[in-house]
Design a protein around this motif. Structure first.
Motif, short mmCIF file in Angstrom:
data_model
loop_
_atom_site.label_atom_id
_atom_site.label_comp_id
_atom_site.label_asym_id
_atom_site.label_seq_id
_atom_site.Cartn_x
_atom_site.Cartn_y
_atom_site.Cartn_z
N LYS A 20 50.47 71.44 82.76
CA LYS A 20 49.98 70.07 82.53
C LYS A 20 49.30 69.53 83.78
O LYS A 20 48.23 68.92 83.70
CB LYS A 20 51.16 69.18 82.13
N ILE A 21 49.91 69.75 84.94
CA ILE A 21 49.33 69.29 86.20
C ILE A 21 48.02 70.02 86.50
O ILE A 21 47.02 69.42 86.90
CB ILE A 21 50.34 69.49 87.36
N ARG A 26 41.95 70.45 86.69
CA ARG A 26 40.70 71.08 86.25
C ARG A 26 39.79 70.09 85.54
O ARG A 26 38.56 70.20 85.62
CB ARG A 26 41.02 72.27 85.33
N THR A 27 40.37 69.13 84.85
CA THR A 27 39.58 68.12 84.16
C THR A 27 39.02 67.09 85.13
O THR A 27 37.88 66.63 85.00
CB THR A 27 40.44 67.39 83.10
N ALA A 28 39.82 66.73 86.14
CA ALA A 28 39.43 65.66 87.07
C ALA A 28 38.40 66.11 88.09
O ALA A 28 37.48 65.35 88.43
CB ALA A 28 40.67 65.12 87.78
N PRO A 139 40.06 64.10 77.89
CA PRO A 139 40.21 64.93 76.69
C PRO A 139 41.63 64.90 76.13
O PRO A 139 42.60 64.66 76.86
CB PRO A 139 39.86 66.34 77.19
N ALA A 140 41.73 65.15 74.84
CA ALA A 140 43.05 65.23 74.20
C ALA A 140 43.83 66.38 74.80
O ALA A 140 43.29 67.45 75.06
CB ALA A 140 42.88 65.43 72.70
N GLU A 256 37.72 60.40 67.42
CA GLU A 256 38.51 61.14 68.40
C GLU A 256 39.90 61.44 67.87
O GLU A 256 40.45 62.53 68.09
CB GLU A 256 38.61 60.33 69.70
N GLN A 257 40.50 60.48 67.16
CA GLN A 257 41.83 60.69 66.61
C GLN A 257 41.82 61.77 65.54
O GLN A 257 42.73 62.60 65.46
CB GLN A 257 42.35 59.36 66.01
N ASN A 258 40.76 61.78 64.71
CA ASN A 258 40.65 62.81 63.68
C ASN A 258 40.53 64.19 64.31
O ASN A 258 41.14 65.17 63.84
CB ASN A 258 39.44 62.54 62.79
N CYS A 259 39.74 64.29 65.38
CA CYS A 259 39.60 65.57 66.09
C CYS A 259 40.94 66.02 66.67
O CYS A 259 41.29 67.20 66.63
CB CYS A 259 38.56 65.45 67.20
N GLU A 260 41.68 65.03 67.21
CA GLU A 260 42.99 65.34 67.78
C GLU A 260 43.92 65.87 66.71
O GLU A 260 44.67 66.84 66.92
CB GLU A 260 43.57 64.05 68.38
N ASN A 261 43.92 65.23 65.54
CA ASN A 261 44.79 65.66 64.44
C ASN A 261 44.43 67.06 63.98
O ASN A 261 45.31 67.87 63.67
CB ASN A 261 44.69 64.67 63.28
#
Length: 278
Positions: A20-21, A26-28, A139-140, A256-261
């Protein structure tokens, strides 16, 4: 057997925590590259200025870590060289840093629930860190708190590294640094253009408010005193228009929520298939 299962569970938990860290880092990191270019060059300028003004080599590094307010650090050079005037120093620091009040208000919701990291996030909220953290689309699956933490830590690291390099090589390398601070202006233009592209769904209303409000305050208050009034105008305007802006954001958030689901469903199906094969 129970102890072995418990140890395995703890090991898996620590692995997930590290992942997670690492995922947040990598995202930041890519989002901080524009800040890195500006901070390294401007930090080196600050380090060179401090050393050539007669201060010890550790001064730029120490102030970069403790003060960490670029514009105030440049002013600090002349303040430290002048007769001791604590009230003048306090008022100067207050006026230069007053804009951070608006940054703090804007980040209240984003920094909520970040735990112990919140104190460091508050401490390291510079102009550029605020711009990245406020406008970032996380990102999710990326931990929000760790994302903000890495952006803040990386940005401060760039500034400290730039100040250290300037202090180390400032007395040996001589060149004309006039105009080098334009790097920061160029970086803000880049961040603004990136926000402009992202804000198409709301008709660029936020950007127009910033441009018009700043221009009007510049005409009224002049170049030396327009920053605080313009930020107040922007804050009041965006607060008043918040319901309208949030309505514009709802379709985007729903997508975005639909993509996450869908991602969660796909991950669940893969997990079930893996269990069946075992």
């Amino acid at each position: 057997m129970r102890e072995m299962k418990s140890d395995a569970g703890l090991t898996q938990e620590s692995v997930n925590h590290r992942e997670k860290i690492g995922n947040a880092l990598r995202t930041a990191f890519p989002l901080t590259i524009p800040v890195m270019t500006g901070y390294l060059f401007l930090g080196m300028t600050y380090g060179i200025l401090m050393v050539t003004s007669g201060f010890p080599i550790y001064y730029p590094v120490l102030t970069a870590i403790i003060v960490y307010t670029g514009s105030m650090e440049f002013l600090l050079v002349s303040i430290l060289l002048s007769p001791f005037q604590p009230l003048v120093c306090f008022m100067t620091a207050l006026m230069v840093g007053a804009r951070h009040l608006f940054y703090g208000i804007s980040m209240l919701d984003r920094y909520k629930g970040t735990g112990w990291k919140k104190w460091y996030l508050i401490y390291t909220t510079s102009d550029e860190t605020f711009a990245v953290n406020y406008s970032a689309e996380i990102p999710a699956g990326t931990d929000r708190g760790w994302f903000y933490f890495w952006v803040s830590l990386l940005d401060q690291g760039y500034w400290v590294a730039g100040a250290a390099l300037g202090a180390l090589f400032g007395s040996r390398i001589t060149f004309n640094t006039k105009g080098l601070d334009f790097v920061m202006t160029a970086m803000f233009v880049t961040i603004f253009m990136n926000q402009w592209v992202k804000d198409r769904s709301r008709g660029h209303l936020s950007e127009y408010i910033g441009i018009v409000g700043s221009f009007v305050c510049l005409v009224i208050f002049g170049a030396d005193g327009f920053i605080l009034p313009s930020m107040a105008v922007i804050l009041v305007s965006l607060t008043a228009l918040r319901p309208f802006l949030e309505k514009k954001e709802e379709p985007t958030l729903e997508k975005e929520q639909n993509c996450e689901n869908l991602q969660d469903d796909a991950a669940g199906e893969l997990h079930q298939k893996g269990n069946r094969s075992l």
